[in-house]
Design an enzyme around this catalytic site. Structure first.
Site, PDB file in Angstrom:
ATOM      1  CG  ASP A 129       4.185  11.931  12.432  1.00 15.91           C
ATOM      2  OD1 ASP A 129       4.501  13.067  12.023  1.00 15.91           O
ATOM      3  OD2 ASP A 129       4.437  10.890  11.817  1.00 15.91           O
ATOM      4  CG  LEU A 163      -1.997  -1.087   1.297  1.00 20.66           C
ATOM      5  CD1 LEU A 163      -2.712  -1.038   2.634  1.00 20.66           C
ATOM      6  CD2 LEU A 163      -2.987  -0.916   0.153  1.00 20.66           C
ATOM      7  CG  PHE A 218       8.015   5.094  11.630  1.00 19.78           C
ATOM      8  CD1 PHE A 218       8.646   4.854  12.825  1.00 19.78           C
ATOM      9  CD2 PHE A 218       7.729   6.397  11.283  1.00 19.78           C
ATOM     10  CE1 PHE A 218       8.978   5.883  13.671  1.00 19.78           C
ATOM     11  CE2 PHE A 218       8.047   7.435  12.116  1.00 19.78           C
ATOM     12  CZ  PHE A 218       8.681   7.182  13.323  1.00 19.78           C
ATOM     13  CE  LYS A 225       3.190   2.122   9.467  1.00 17.80           C
ATOM     14  NZ  LYS A 225       3.187   3.479  10.041  1.00 17.80           N
TER      15      LYS A 225
END
Length: 635
Positions: A470, A350, A355, A373
């Protein structure tokens, strides 16, 4: 219906007398012919009433087919009634809550217009709280919804005509020998028994709950004095309602009894149908076959099996250390995520960020879409801290926060699992020229308000303050209805209300970092507000925080301040909107963005004040042309 039976019911209604044949029943398990089913509700082959399954955003209703005459026609008072039922909620993932279920009295069995998700299949955004509903519900709620004033994500509530409970308490039961209430987890997957008793004489409604194996406690969990005459109509239907949202628990009812003007009959607990089990024992026949094999054959097969398992486990090798057990966060197996993402293939990629890489996946068993992730981390102590943060953030429940579902570890790699957001990140809609659609003004307003609501929850509505650190367009994800959800908690930190934030390394994204953060190193709610202000300007202007070199102002915030001082602030609005908006609305939100991104931390509003400004419940202070605004008073 038989004419004699119809005549009997009419006579009973006219005289205010109820016939025992029609005002009590007991179901120790269910048959399809006994209930009216609607939506995805079903009766399983072994007699379980299953209100919801693994289908997302659906509702399920089950009602006793015969309507009940609940009012005395002579004085208009509601008869006393009593009901008892056994239910169980089996979550999709351990300790991951979904939407709960409710016992309900309603004028009809269809509940027209009712929505799933947080509305539990009972109401919708238009009729929620309307006295014309004439609905009484006992909710067993496993989601914290601030819009409805929920006390937590594990509570029992009494609802009248809407989902804002008039009385609620954490799910718990009274233990006789110690004289105290003990907490229950509604999503434990264990069957529990509920009693609902209304006394016409006392005008009091009691709700009691306990594990199925525990007799009815002497003290109810909820007790409310209330006259139901204005809520209950002459004829009502009784039953159950449940719904699914982004998580899909299975809501079951195992047995149910009801009686008017008396105590509901006790259920035969030993004869209730069994819940589905995830544990499967070996069949006796298989055991006999294995025992009949020769020793030599057994050793040979075992040797080959061990060799195969060793080779296979090497591929999916992962680490589980003792310190992880204390976090009680759902851990996926690496094998499960490997299969879900089809081996982390490029077609499932994606995006790539600072990170790590993010992949789309689908869990093999439940078919739930997820985002995975991958993060490389060489430090054992650092890995422990990150998993601790995941454990903390996995408990967050808000409609404008991307739901963190769990994690997995393999050697030096950490995999974090989120709910999948079908429309991806907001920055693609703002800057990707290949996107065919442009966000309209109402969509941008809705996204800004949604992110503000999520930040208010993080800053003020939890036991600890959560500082995100963030906030930016690429960390705001959009669901299928273009609702904005704040995601990526990789940098977030928690601390107690009233305590000072710890000094840490300056992290975040250039352009969103508050000026004081570079000096003090302390990330606070005020630095989050600054980043949110930049985010507002980014969404309204359709421009990045750091603009092109040829621009008169390098920073977007400076450019908007310049336009405000020049009296042409509306000129900064995204040209792709083509003026299709209310100028006053755009000017208000731009000013809120300037106020939030004020260089002086004390001049910035709190997120609660931001929500009040957006809702029109707080007046915007005058913003001088020199950019030095006055502080807002706490409301």
């Amino acid at each position: 219906m038989d004419p004699k039976l119809s005549l009997l019911l009419v006579i009973c209604m006219l005289t205010g007398i109820t016939a025992n044949k029609y005002d009590e029943f007991t179901y120790n398990g269910f048959k399809r012919s006994e209930l009216y089913l609607d939506g995805i509700a079903e009766i399983t082959p072994n007699g379980l009433l299953r209100l919801t399954n693994t289908t997302r955003s659906q509702r399920g209703h089950a009602f006793h087919k015969v309507p009940l005459h609940l009012k005395n026609s002579s004085d208009g008072n509601v008869y006393s009634f009593s009901t008892c039922f056994v239910f169980a909620i089996l979550p999709e993932y351990p300790d991951v809550a979904g939407d709960g279920l409710a016992f309900v009295l309603s004028p009809n069995m269809e509940l027209p217009g009712a929505l799933p998700k947080q509305f539990l299949g009972l109401f919708n955004s238009t009729n929620n709280g309307n006295s014309a509903n004439h609905v009484l519900a006992i909710e067993l709620d496993t989601i914290l919804n601030i819009d409805f004033g929920d006390i937590n994500n594990n509570h029992v509530g009494i609802d009248v005509n809407g989902l804002r409970s008039i009385n609620a308490a954490t799910a718990s039961y009274f233990i006789e020998n110690i004289g105290e209430f003990k907490n229950l987890s509604l999503i434990s997957g264990e069957p529990m028994q509920v009693w609902v008793d209304y006394s016409n004489l006392e005008k009091k409604l009691n709700v009691t709950i306990s594990p199925m194996s525990v007799p009815k406690p002497s003290h109810p969990l909820l007790s409310s004095f209330m006259n139901l005459s204005s809520v209950i109509l002459d004829t009502m239907y009784i039953g159950f309602s449940a719904s699914t949202g982004s998580s899909v628990p299975s809501n079951y009812v195992l047995g149910w009894s009801f009686k008017m003007n008396g105590q509901a009959g006790a259920l035969n607990l030993s004869s209730l149908p069994s819940l589905p089990s995830k544990k499967h024992g070996r069949k006796l026949a298989s055991l006999i076959i294995w025992l009949s094999l020769g020793v030599v054959v057994f050793i040979t097969i075992t040797a080959f099996s061990i060799a195969y398992i060793i080779r296979r486990k090497a591929r999916y090798a992962e680490v589980l250390e003792e310190w992880e057990l204390e976090h009680r966060t759902h851990r996926f197996s690496y094998k499960e995520l490997f299969k879900a993402t089809k081996g982390f293939r490029e077609q499932n990629l994606l995006g790539v960020g600072g990170f790590g890489r993010v992949y789309k996946g689908e869990l093999p068993t439940s078919k739930t879409e997820i985002a995975v992730k991958t993060i490389s981390h060489g430090s054992k102590q650092g890995m422990r801290e990150v998993v601790g943060e995941i454990a903390s953030n996995s408990q967050l429940r808000h409609r404008n926060l991307v739901q963190l579902l769990g994690y997995s570890r393999r050697r030096g790699e950490l995999l974090v699992v989120y709910e999948f957001m079908s429309n991806g990140s907001l920055d693609k809609f703002l800057y990707d020229t290949s996107k065919p659609t442009t966000l309209c003004w109402s969509q941008r307003q809705n996204i800004i308000r949604g992110v503000a609501s999520g930040l208010l929850y993080l800053h003020e509505e939890l036991e600890q303050i959560v500082v995100h650190r963030d906030i930016k367009a690429s960390n705001v994800l959009l669901d299928g209805e273009m609702n904005g959800k704040l995601g990526d908690f990789g940098l977030s930190r928690l601390y107690d209300h009233g305590s000072d934030a710890q000094i840490t390394h300056v992290v975040g994204t250039f352009g969103y970092i508050a000026p004081e953060l570079t000096k003090t190193g302390r990330a606070t709610t005020r630095t989050d507000v600054f980043a949110f202000g930049v985010f507002i300007l980014e969404v309204v202007c359709g421009r990045r925080p750091i603009m092109q070199q040829e621009s008169p102002d390098l920073h977007l915030v400076d450019g908007v301040w310049r336009s405000w001082r020049s009296g042409v602030i509306l000129e900064v609005a995204d040209a792709r909107l083509e003026g299709d908006y209310n100028p006053k609305d755009v000017e208000l939100i731009l000013k809120i963005g300037l106020l939030c991104s004020h260089p002086a931390p004390a001049a910035r509003p709190t997120m609660r004040q931001v929500m009040q400004l957006l809702d029109g419940d707080l007046s915007l202070p005058e913003i001088p042309k020199d950019g030095r605004g006055e502080e807002l008073e706490e409301s």
